[in-house]
Design a protein around this motif. Structure first.
Motif, PDB file in Angstrom:
ATOM      1  N   SER A  41      62.742 -14.453  80.043  1.00  0.00           N
ATOM      2  CA  SER A  41      62.295 -13.493  81.071  1.00  0.00           C
ATOM      3  C   SER A  41      63.400 -13.240  82.088  1.00  0.00           C
ATOM      4  O   SER A  41      63.519 -12.125  82.626  1.00  0.00           O
ATOM      5  CB  SER A  41      61.043 -14.010  81.781  1.00  0.00           C
ATOM      6  OG  SER A  41      59.967 -14.115  80.876  1.00  0.00           O
ATOM      7  N   GLN A  85      55.479 -10.113  81.514  1.00  0.00           N
ATOM      8  CA  GLN A  85      54.741 -11.254  80.968  1.00  0.00           C
ATOM      9  C   GLN A  85      53.420 -11.437  81.717  1.00  0.00           C
ATOM     10  O   GLN A  85      52.386 -11.712  81.138  1.00  0.00           O
ATOM     11  CB  GLN A  85      55.616 -12.502  81.098  1.00  0.00           C
ATOM     12  CG  GLN A  85      55.039 -13.729  80.426  1.00  0.00           C
ATOM     13  CD  GLN A  85      56.076 -14.836  80.255  1.00  0.00           C
ATOM     14  OE1 GLN A  85      57.250 -14.676  80.612  1.00  0.00           O
ATOM     15  NE2 GLN A  85      55.650 -15.940  79.703  1.00  0.00           N
ATOM     16  N   ASP A 162      57.476  -8.267  77.300  1.00  0.00           N
ATOM     17  CA  ASP A 162      57.725  -9.698  77.498  1.00  0.00           C
ATOM     18  C   ASP A 162      56.465 -10.482  77.138  1.00  0.00           C
ATOM     19  O   ASP A 162      55.439 -10.334  77.801  1.00  0.00           O
ATOM     20  CB  ASP A 162      58.119  -9.971  78.955  1.00  0.00           C
ATOM     21  CG  ASP A 162      58.691 -11.375  79.146  1.00  0.00           C
ATOM     22  OD1 ASP A 162      58.801 -12.123  78.155  1.00  0.00           O
ATOM     23  OD2 ASP A 162      59.031 -11.720  80.304  1.00  0.00           O
ATOM     24  N   GLU A 163      56.556 -11.288  76.104  1.00  0.00           N
ATOM     25  CA  GLU A 163      55.421 -12.114  75.627  1.00  0.00           C
ATOM     26  C   GLU A 163      54.132 -11.297  75.524  1.00  0.00           C
ATOM     27  O   GLU A 163      53.121 -11.635  76.155  1.00  0.00           O
ATOM     28  CB  GLU A 163      55.181 -13.312  76.572  1.00  0.00           C
ATOM     29  CG  GLU A 163      56.344 -14.250  76.707  1.00  0.00           C
ATOM     30  CD  GLU A 163      56.518 -15.189  75.506  1.00  0.00           C
ATOM     31  OE1 GLU A 163      55.785 -15.031  74.487  1.00  0.00           O
ATOM     32  OE2 GLU A 163      57.388 -16.066  75.568  1.00  0.00           O
TER      33      GLU A 163
END
Ligand SMILES: Nc1ncnc2c1ncn2[C@@H]1O[C@H](COP(=O)(O)OP(=O)(O)OP(=O)(O)O)[C@@H](O)[C@H]1O
Ligand SMILES: [Mg+2]
Length: 264
Positions: A41, A85, A162-163
């Motif tokens: 990240s 995320q 992100d994720e």
């Protein structure tokens, strides 16, 4: 479209990123994977200019994120869609307002275009009925899908997730992954990056993997090649998550036959 060269970053006396170098060209789809806490990240925050590196060069869509003006960077970021995320939706706005806010601020779309795009995006992430709901009224997976819809709302040239599936059950994860592939699939002139610590999600999203560990990109290439011929660490990191999957499923992922013969 994306380039980091010899990027270094420390927090206090802890060096998190030692020497990060990679680039992503127009039309490429790439997964950045690495263990939890390895700095994935943080790499994205550097890329968006939310953090500055101690040294090295970072460029996004031909704009240096280290030494161009705030105005130039803002112009560039208008062409980038990022699903954070942590959902990062505004709690005090409805789902529809969250999407509207992104499009009003980052595109020149008319109110009518915005409204019809919201309907089609929400339908695309199977959230047609949530337009007037607030984030706290949605499950974690639904919030994630809104975040993905928002990242794609502006029709970005570079889309980053992100994720996107962390903490979600396998069925929801598959739905989300397929949505990302479907919604951002067209357009050979775009770049897409998924960041995850989940090897299976990484290889399902893209052929090309970047692997981050101990502050460096330690591998960069087609995952089938890395799985068979990467360093011990790389083969182990990838292999451990794949060995023992249901055989039919493993075939579905198109794992190399040699790998299947070795481990099943
Ligand atoms: N602003 C900051 N100040 C100090 N340390 C930070 C800062 N941002 C990140 N870190 C540290 O850097 C490390 C990497 O964090 P990062 O969130 O980039 O990892 P990650 O690979 O994305 O992890 P995960 O897989 O859990 O999402 C962590 O140890 C974190 O505490
Ligand atoms: Mg992270």
């Amino acid at each position: 479209m994306i380039s980091m060269q010899h990027v270094k970053l420390s927090f206090g006396d802890v060096t998190l990123l030692n020497d990060i170098s990679f680039s992503i060209a127009r039309g490429e789809r790439v997964s950045l994977i690495g263990p939890g806490g390895s700095g994935k990240s943080t790499v994205l925050k550097l890329l968006l200019g939310l953090l500055s590196p101690d040294s090295g060069n970072i460029s996004l869509l031909d704009t240096s994120m280290c030494d161009s003006s705030e105005r130039e960077r803002q112009q560039t970021l208008r062409k980038v869609g990022m699903a954070f995320q942590q959902g990062a939706l505004f709690d005090f706005m409805t789902v529809g307002e969250n999407l509207t806010f992104a499009m009003e601020n980052m595109t020149d779309m008319s109110p009518k275009e915005i409204s019809s795009r919201i309907d089609s995006l929400l339908a695309g992430v199977k959230l047609g009925r949530t337009k007037n709901m607030f984030p706290f009224e949605l499950s974690g997976g639904m919030q994630r899908r809104v975040g993905i819809a928002r990242a794609l709302a502006t029709d970005p040239v570079v889309a980053i997730f992100d994720e996107p599936t962390a903490g979600l059950d396998p069925v929801t994860s598959t739905i989300i992954l397929n949505m990302i592939l479907a919604l951002s699939g067209e357009g050979a002139d775009r770049a897409q990056l998924v960041v995850t610590s989940n090897v299976e999600i990484g290889i399902r999203f893209a052929d090309r993997l970047l692997i981050l560990n101990e502050g460096r990109i330690i591998a960069d290439g087609p995952w089938r090649e890395l799985l068979l011929h990467g360093s011990d660490w790389v083969r182990n990191f990838l292999g451990v998550r794949l060995i023992g999957l249901d055989l039919e499923y493993a075939h579905g992922l198109k794992l190399p036959q040699q790998f299947i013969d070795q481990h099943w």
